[in-house]
Design an enzyme around this catalytic site. Structure first.
Site, PDB file in Angstrom:
ATOM      1  CG  ASP A 224      -5.024   4.978   2.838  1.00 45.18           C
ATOM      2  OD1 ASP A 224      -5.315   4.405   3.806  1.00 45.18           O
ATOM      3  OD2 ASP A 224      -3.982   5.465   2.378  1.00 45.18           O
TER       4      ASP A 224
ATOM      5  CB  CYS B 133      -0.840  -0.044   1.170  1.00 44.37           C
ATOM      6  SG  CYS B 133      -0.254   0.177   2.889  1.00 44.37           S
TER       7      CYS B 133
ATOM      8  CB  CYS C 152      -4.192   1.560   6.787  1.00 47.56           C
ATOM      9  SG  CYS C 152      -3.892   3.166   7.872  1.00 47.56           S
ATOM     10  NE  ARG C 153      -4.597   1.585   1.458  1.00 45.35           N
ATOM     11  CZ  ARG C 153      -4.506   2.296   0.283  1.00 45.35           C
ATOM     12  NH1 ARG C 153      -5.382   2.292  -0.772  1.00 45.35           N
ATOM     13  NH2 ARG C 153      -3.404   3.181   0.064  1.00 45.35           N
TER      14      ARG C 153
ATOM     15  CG  ASN D 282       4.114  -1.542   5.348  1.00 44.43           C
ATOM     16  OD1 ASN D 282       5.133  -2.204   6.036  1.00 44.43           O
ATOM     17  ND2 ASN D 282       3.085  -2.610   5.194  1.00 44.43           N
TER      18      ASN D 282
END
Length: 161
Positions: A121, A8, A13-14, A11
């Site tokens: 996001d 993502c 959250c997703r 690096n």
């Protein structure tokens, strides 16, 4: 060991959520000895923890990502991965441009599930935003499982010579 690298932006959250979900799904399927996921960011904020929203969304699923620390994707990570799954098309395009010898193993996670969209996001959002993203990631991993397996088994995950 089949290695998946989730990518993502930062690096935080997703991709850490996708990593945690993937590893948990494989553990429940009895595949943790043959499948392993990691994550990184195209603009990783090295050393930063996952956001509290991501940690809480995963904790509600019994997955602990509190020890996660962000890292920036690099050539070694890309070369070691059998398959690289990004959260957005621009992540995929950027990685393919930066690492052309590995381009054939870079896809969006949505593509693995037969879809063509970016995963929103949730950073800076509220609890429901993180829950929505976690739910979407989990669904894409379940729906895309057969394609993930097929991509690696067909050799798409091999680095081009």
């Amino acid at each position: 060991m089949n290695r998946i690298l989730f990518i993502c932006s930062a690096n935080m959250c997703r991709s850490p959520m996708a990593e945690g979900l993937f590893n948990d799904i494989q553990k429940r399927r009895g595949n943790s000895d043959t499948w392993q996921a990691e994550s990184a960011g195209v603009w990783g904020l090295d050393g930063n923890p996952a956001t509290s929203g991501a940690i809480q969304a995963m904790q509600r699923r019994g997955i602990d990502i509190r020890m996660h620390r962000a890292r920036t994707v690099n050539k070694e990570m890309v070369e070691e991965a059998d398959l690289i799954l990004t959260m957005e098309r621009n992540h995929k395009d950027g990685l393919r441009a930066a690492f052309p010898s590995c381009a054939k193993k870079v896809y969006t996670l949505a593509e693995m599930a037969g879809m063509n969209h970016d995963i929103r996001d949730p950073i800076g959002g509220l609890e429901p935003d993180y829950e929505d993203t976690a739910n979407e990631l989990e669904q894409l991993l379940i729906v895309g499982w057969a394609q993930i397996q097929a991509s690696i088994e067909s050799g798409q995950g091999d680095v081009e010579s």
